[in-house]
Every structure is written in C-alpha cells, then in structure tokens.
Design an enzyme around this catalytic site. Sequence first.
Site, PDB file in Angstrom:
ATOM      1  N   LYS A  48       1.346  -0.976  -0.068  1.00 43.80           N
ATOM      2  CA  LYS A  48       0.222  -0.103   0.115  1.00 43.80           C
ATOM      3  C   LYS A  48       0.965   1.510   0.115  1.00 43.80           C
ATOM      4  CE  LYS A  48      -1.799   1.687   3.653  1.00 43.80           C
ATOM      5  NZ  LYS A  48      -2.066   3.461   3.833  1.00 43.80           N
ATOM      6  N   ASN A  49       1.670   1.269   0.749  1.00 43.43           N
ATOM      7  CA  ASN A  49       2.603   2.700   1.154  1.00 43.43           C
ATOM      8  C   ASN A  49       3.530   2.931  -0.151  1.00 43.43           C
ATOM      9  OD1 ASN A  49       0.925   3.405   3.307  1.00 43.43           O
ATOM     10  ND2 ASN A  49       2.015   2.619   4.724  1.00 43.43           N
ATOM     11  N   ARG A 119      -4.935   9.842   3.520  1.00 46.74           N
ATOM     12  CA  ARG A 119      -3.467  10.651   3.860  1.00 46.74           C
ATOM     13  C   ARG A 119      -2.677  10.953   2.314  1.00 46.74           C
ATOM     14  NH1 ARG A 119      -2.446  13.273   7.600  1.00 46.74           N
ATOM     15  NH2 ARG A 119      -0.372  14.404   8.147  1.00 46.74           N
ATOM     16  N   CYS A 143      -6.296   8.447   7.933  1.00 46.89           N
ATOM     17  CA  CYS A 143      -6.527   7.605   9.506  1.00 46.89           C
ATOM     18  C   CYS A 143      -5.412   8.648  10.812  1.00 46.89           C
ATOM     19  CB  CYS A 143      -5.415   6.059   9.757  1.00 46.89           C
ATOM     20  SG  CYS A 143      -6.077   5.420   8.904  1.00 46.89           S
ATOM     21  N   ARG A 148      -0.888  15.028  12.856  1.00 47.54           N
ATOM     22  CA  ARG A 148       0.524  14.576  11.132  1.00 47.54           C
ATOM     23  C   ARG A 148       0.985  15.258  11.284  1.00 47.54           C
ATOM     24  NH1 ARG A 148      -2.089   8.666   9.091  1.00 47.54           N
ATOM     25  NH2 ARG A 148       0.718   8.360   8.211  1.00 47.54           N
ATOM     26  N   PRO A 149       2.036  16.078  12.129  1.00 50.31           N
ATOM     27  CA  PRO A 149       2.384  17.406  10.957  1.00 50.31           C
ATOM     28  C   PRO A 149       2.930  17.120   9.342  1.00 50.31           C
ATOM     29  CG  PRO A 149       3.817  17.160  12.989  1.00 50.31           C
ATOM     30  CD  PRO A 149       2.698  15.744  13.212  1.00 50.31           C
ATOM     31  N   ILE A 150       3.204  18.473   8.569  1.00 50.90           N
ATOM     32  CA  ILE A 150       3.943  17.606   7.754  1.00 50.90           C
ATOM     33  C   ILE A 150       4.618  19.111   7.061  1.00 50.90           C
ATOM     34  CG2 ILE A 150       1.621  16.963   5.753  1.00 50.90           C
ATOM     35  CD1 ILE A 150       1.609  19.515   4.978  1.00 50.90           C
ATOM     36  N   ASP A 151       5.832  19.526   8.478  1.00 46.28           N
ATOM     37  CA  ASP A 151       7.009  21.086   8.363  1.00 46.28           C
ATOM     38  C   ASP A 151       7.592  20.111   7.928  1.00 46.28           C
ATOM     39  OD1 ASP A 151       6.108  18.807  10.938  1.00 46.28           O
ATOM     40  OD2 ASP A 151       8.852  19.740  11.227  1.00 46.28           O
ATOM     41  N   GLN A 152       8.164  18.618   7.601  1.00 48.57           N
ATOM     42  CA  GLN A 152       9.310  18.544   6.731  1.00 48.57           C
ATOM     43  C   GLN A 152       9.093  18.400   5.703  1.00 48.57           C
ATOM     44  OE1 GLN A 152      12.388  18.119   9.488  1.00 48.57           O
ATOM     45  NE2 GLN A 152      10.872  19.300  10.583  1.00 48.57           N
ATOM     46  N   ASP A 333       3.225   0.308  12.414  1.00 49.85           N
ATOM     47  CA  ASP A 333       2.272  -0.121  11.359  1.00 49.85           C
ATOM     48  C   ASP A 333       1.724  -1.991  11.576  1.00 49.85           C
ATOM     49  OD1 ASP A 333       1.833   2.508  10.647  1.00 49.85           O
ATOM     50  OD2 ASP A 333       2.787   1.786   8.594  1.00 49.85           O
ATOM     51  N   ILE A 355       6.780   6.539  17.795  1.00 49.83           N
ATOM     52  CA  ILE A 355       6.557   7.526  16.843  1.00 49.83           C
ATOM     53  C   ILE A 355       5.597   8.541  16.921  1.00 49.83           C
ATOM     54  CG2 ILE A 355       6.339   6.998  14.118  1.00 49.83           C
ATOM     55  CD1 ILE A 355       8.073   4.813  14.216  1.00 49.83           C
ATOM     56  N   ARG A 426      -8.826   0.272   3.374  1.00 51.96           N
ATOM     57  CA  ARG A 426      -8.082   1.104   2.918  1.00 51.96           C
ATOM     58  C   ARG A 426      -6.609   0.503   2.295  1.00 51.96           C
ATOM     59  NH1 ARG A 426      -8.138   6.546   4.639  1.00 51.96           N
ATOM     60  NH2 ARG A 426      -9.531   7.061   5.284  1.00 51.96           N
TER      61      ARG A 426
HETATM   62  C1  EPZ Z   1       3.707   6.917   6.843  1.00 51.55           C
HETATM   63  O1  EPZ Z   1       3.124   7.654   7.894  1.00 51.55           O
HETATM   64  C2  EPZ Z   1       2.625   6.284   7.089  1.00 51.55           C
HETATM   65  N1  EPZ Z   1       2.239   6.511   5.674  1.00 51.55           N
HETATM   66  C3  EPZ Z   1       2.302   5.479   8.115  1.00 51.55           C
HETATM   67  O2  EPZ Z   1       1.430   4.497   7.382  1.00 51.55           O
HETATM   68  C4  EPZ Z   1       3.166   4.720   9.266  1.00 51.55           C
HETATM   69  O3  EPZ Z   1       2.380   4.918  10.319  1.00 51.55           O
HETATM   70  C5  EPZ Z   1       4.486   6.143   9.212  1.00 51.55           C
HETATM   71  O4  EPZ Z   1       5.036   6.457   7.415  1.00 51.55           O
HETATM   72  C6  EPZ Z   1       5.139   5.293  10.222  1.00 51.55           C
HETATM   73  O5  EPZ Z   1       5.846   4.120   9.256  1.00 51.55           O
HETATM   74  C7  EPZ Z   1       2.117   5.946   3.772  1.00 51.55           C
HETATM   75  O6  EPZ Z   1       3.268   5.849   3.890  1.00 51.55           O
HETATM   76  C8  EPZ Z   1       1.146   6.771   3.114  1.00 51.55           C
HETATM   77  P1  EPZ Z   1       5.974  10.100   9.238  1.00 51.55           P
HETATM   78  P2  EPZ Z   1       3.608   9.592   7.485  1.00 51.55           P
HETATM   79  O7  EPZ Z   1       6.041  11.040   8.647  1.00 51.55           O
HETATM   80  O8  EPZ Z   1       4.696   9.384   5.993  1.00 51.55           O
HETATM   81  C9  EPZ Z   1       6.247  12.788  12.534  1.00 51.55           C
HETATM   82  C10 EPZ Z   1      -0.454   2.616   7.775  1.00 51.55           C
HETATM   83  O9  EPZ Z   1      -0.914   2.355   8.199  1.00 51.55           O
HETATM   84  N2  EPZ Z   1       6.720  14.307  11.387  1.00 51.55           N
HETATM   85  O10 EPZ Z   1       7.020   8.973   8.997  1.00 51.55           O
HETATM   86  O11 EPZ Z   1       2.790  10.280   8.095  1.00 51.55           O
HETATM   87  C11 EPZ Z   1       4.939  12.281  12.914  1.00 51.55           C
HETATM   88  O12 EPZ Z   1       4.252  13.067  13.291  1.00 51.55           O
HETATM   89  C12 EPZ Z   1       0.081   3.663   8.159  1.00 51.55           C
HETATM   90  O13 EPZ Z   1      -0.037   2.410   6.350  1.00 51.55           O
HETATM   91  C13 EPZ Z   1       6.787  15.236  11.867  1.00 51.55           C
HETATM   92  O14 EPZ Z   1       7.492  16.127  12.651  1.00 51.55           O
HETATM   93  O15 EPZ Z   1       4.677   9.263   8.542  1.00 51.55           O
HETATM   94  C14 EPZ Z   1       5.208  10.981  13.517  1.00 51.55           C
HETATM   95  O16 EPZ Z   1       5.767  11.077  14.656  1.00 51.55           O
HETATM   96  C15 EPZ Z   1      -0.685   5.371   8.742  1.00 51.55           C
HETATM   97  N3  EPZ Z   1       7.023  16.065  10.708  1.00 51.55           N
HETATM   98  C16 EPZ Z   1       6.514  10.936  12.540  1.00 51.55           C
HETATM   99  O17 EPZ Z   1       7.368  12.018  11.961  1.00 51.55           O
HETATM  100  C17 EPZ Z   1       6.475  15.547   9.201  1.00 51.55           C
HETATM  101  O18 EPZ Z   1       6.793  17.309   8.917  1.00 51.55           O
HETATM  102  C18 EPZ Z   1       7.362   9.395  11.436  1.00 51.55           C
HETATM  103  O19 EPZ Z   1       6.041   9.351  10.309  1.00 51.55           O
HETATM  104  C19 EPZ Z   1       5.840  14.506   9.082  1.00 51.55           C
HETATM  105  C20 EPZ Z   1       6.007  13.218  10.260  1.00 51.55           C
END
Ligand code: EPZ
Length: 447
Positions: A48-49, A119, A143, A148-152, A333, A355, A426
């Site tokens: 999926k991802n 997402r 979900c 789930r911020p996107i600042d990065q 996950d 996480i 999903r």
């Molecule tokens: C991906 O989400 C996956 N989703 C998630 O899968 C998975 O749980 C997650 O990675 C962790 O492995 C997809 O690939 C579509 P991250 P993502 O950015 O990319 C923080 C599932 O069920 N962060 O790796 O959104 C964040 O809050 C799901 O399949 C920031 O602070 O996760 C978290 O603590 C749900 N700022 C950590 O980083 C940012 O800009 C990791 O999040 C981005 C993230």
Amino acid sequence: RRSRLRVSDCFATYLISQNHIKEGAVLTKYVIRGGKPLYGEIDISGAKNAAVAIIPATLLVQGCCRIENVPDISDVHILLDILKQMGASVCQRSHDTVEIDCTNVGDMEPDPTLVRSIRASYYLIGAQLGRFGRSRVALPGGCNFAPRPIDQHVKGFLALGAEVEETDAYVDARAREEGLQGGRVNLDVVSVGATINIIIASVLVPGQTVIENAAKEPHIVDLANFLNTMGAKISGAGTDVIKIRGVKALRGGAYSIIPDQIEAGTYMAAVAAVGGNVLIKNVIPKHMDCISAKLREMGARVIEYDDAIRVQKVRRLRRATVKTMPYPGFPTDMQGQIGVCMTLAEGVSRITESIYETRFFAYCEELRSMGAKIQVSGKTAAITGWEELHGATVKAHDLRAGAALVIAGLAAQGETFVENIHYIERGYENLIGKLTALGAHIQRVED
Ligand code: EPZ
C-alpha cells in the site's frame, strides 16, 4: 450497537459520492466466529505505502506507466480517481495492473473532497511542484490516530527554493521567479512521508538534492526504483542519505510494486495469536526480519524461504518487549497486531511507541472490552497475557487498529463484530477472502 455514518467524515463523503454506500446507511461490518486455527497458504498483495507514493509520482512522467502488483484497496482507488479527475488516462488492465498516463494533465487543483479522504494525497504537492513549479492541494485526511504534521515536507520544498503557504485547509507551494534548484535538507525527524515527498518534488529539479536523516523503509526504495526505471537519477535510497540529480524528463515504462511488509506481518501475527500453520507467499523475507525475530522470540516457529515465510504456532506465546522504530526497527504499523499476540502470551509484555504516542488509544479500549488486560502510561503499554479473549462488538478507529481487532476476533471465543471496516479496507486487499481461505469464520455483513 449499530454504527451510523458520520457524514462529516471525508472518507464517508467520498464513499457516498461514488455510490459505494448510501447516505445515512448503516455501515457494513465483519462478523467473526473466533477460536479456529488458520491453515493453508495466502499471497500477499503489493505494498500500500509504495503504491500510494508511486501513483502520484506518475504525474512526473511523460508517457504511460504500467504498474503491476497494485493492491486492490480503497486508498489506491481514490488516488486513481484523483488522477483521472485531473485529466490522466487511467486504464485498469487486470485486477493488479494499471496503466497511467499523465502526459496531458494540467496544473489544476485536485478535488479537495477526494484529497481529504486519504493521507497519501500529500504526495500530490511534491508531484505538482516538481512538474509545474506550483501546487495547490487541500490538506490530507486519512487515519488520524495522532497529530500528523507536514512541517518536514515543507522544509524540503523550501530547500528546493519554493515558497510555501499553509493554511488550515490548504497547502500552496510555488517556485520563486528564478525557478526551483536542487538543495540540501536535513530532516529533523525521520519521516517516511517527507522523504518521499522531497524525492518526488526534486526528480525534475536542476542540480543535486541531498536528503539527510532520510527514512529507509522498503517503500522508499521502491519509489526510487520506480522513478529510476522511468529515467530519474536517485541514489542512496534505503540509507539515511539520498541524493537526487535532477533530470530534464521522465519517460514511460513498466514497474512492479514490492509486496506489502505490513500486510504480511499482519497475517504472521494472526497465525501466532490464533494458532495454525500458514505459508505466506509473495513476501521479501528481509523486509520481515524484525517481525520474524519478535515472533520467534515469543515462541512462534517462523521459517523463511526465498519469497515466502511459514509461520506456525507450536506453543503458548511468551512475553516480549517491543519498541517501535523507523525501518529497520519494529514498525509502528504492527503495534496493534503484536499487541494482540501479547494479550494471549504468558506474563507481562511491554510496547513502547516511539513514533505515534497516541496510537494505543485506537485499539486498547476495544481490546479491553474483549477481556485484554492493558495498562497504558504515556508511550508505554503493559499487557498482561490472559488465557483467552472473548467476542465483543468493537470499532476500528484506523486501518492497523482495525486489523488488530480482526486478529483479536479470530483468536477470541465467541462472536466478534468489527465496525467501521471502511478503515480496514483502505489497506487490506480481500481480507475476507484470504482469511476464509485459511479456514477462518469471517463474513462481511450489512446490518
Ligand atoms: C507513513 O506515514 C505511513 N503512511 C504510515 O502508515 C506509517 O504509520 C508511518 O509512515 C510511520 O511508518 C504512508 O506511507 C502513506 P512519518 P507518514 O512522516 O509518512 C513526525 C498505515 O497504516 N513528522 O514517517 O505520515 C510524525 O508526527 C500508515 O499504513 C513530523 O514531525 O509518517 C511522526 O511522529 C498510517 N513532521 C514521525 O515524524 C513531518 O513533517 C514519523 O512520521 C512529518 C512527520
């Protein structure tokens, strides 16, 4: 308990708009008669991802992308709908092969209702910015088990020379007058989404982009392999430094998506919790190392083959300690699924979530209603194993929490009703068919 649709839920709105369900309808649910061990073989679907990153990335390609091993799940359908609505030609060649041609897509805003229902629609920001030098995309949904911020992601776009404005509802990104230019970004947190979005945004940008402290998940390598197949120059994917040398254009081609690590892990945990002996086919055993090791530690028999894994329950599971970490650590996950194994293991097990701290709330209360003994304190859950769980009516609050409840229902004595199954669908292709083939008693019913 009957679960009525909340129309405020964007995903439900989407389902209604597509005539998948009627407004005010009672959602379908899974009914599980538990306590039956699982035997046989199943095939794991495409990841999926990886799919939800590769599909938006086809926006960068001039020509037709033939993508194979695409999972048949609602997140994928929604992304394909978004691309179609933007003017892409999308042709489903078989149940797992789709051809996407985005050559004639313009820089229009993707449908905000569709975008808000998942997402991964945030990858459209990187794709539009990379291709058109500008993008306006609604903030994504999906979900919501944690903030789930996107600042990065934004940090990466800024490093490429974009201006980014984020409001409560939209992200607007555009190149400055001088255009985008390769840059260096050191991520403050290891983020899968940010790593993917920056790769997508930078593939067509002149010069070299370097992502430091990048995520290393298998689907990041898969995205890079897809883009390289289409002519990109990405190196280092799978390590924490990824380098992207911008190319002028990408051309069409064919690519097959890797198997889904978390789907495979979910079935592995199901066998360990419920009992039985199952050959899980079409997996990359290396991607499963951390999950295999944990299940072995808990007493399950796990045998690896070239592209399959056999899991057998040979004794009551033992207690364990798990800390979720970015790849190659134990995946967040899989937290709920291993949590269910722990509810049935000897002794007190512990999970530390590093996480998404609030992820426990998505399923622990529901498991308690099935007899599980779980105490959550901050980032840690202490789970006291019990001889058995009992059936109950429970709600999936997100995709993986829902999968955990299905496993619990399969292991429990009596009947379990799992509601809110649209979350589960999903991300799990043909869950009912696959589990039924293993001898489980599970049905999808309308109230
Ligand atoms: C991906 O989400 C996956 N989703 C998630 O899968 C998975 O749980 C997650 O990675 C962790 O492995 C997809 O690939 C579509 P991250 P993502 O950015 O990319 C923080 C599932 O069920 N962060 O790796 O959104 C964040 O809050 C799901 O399949 C920031 O602070 O996760 C978290 O603590 C749900 N700022 C950590 O980083 C940012 O800009 C990791 O999040 C981005 C993230």
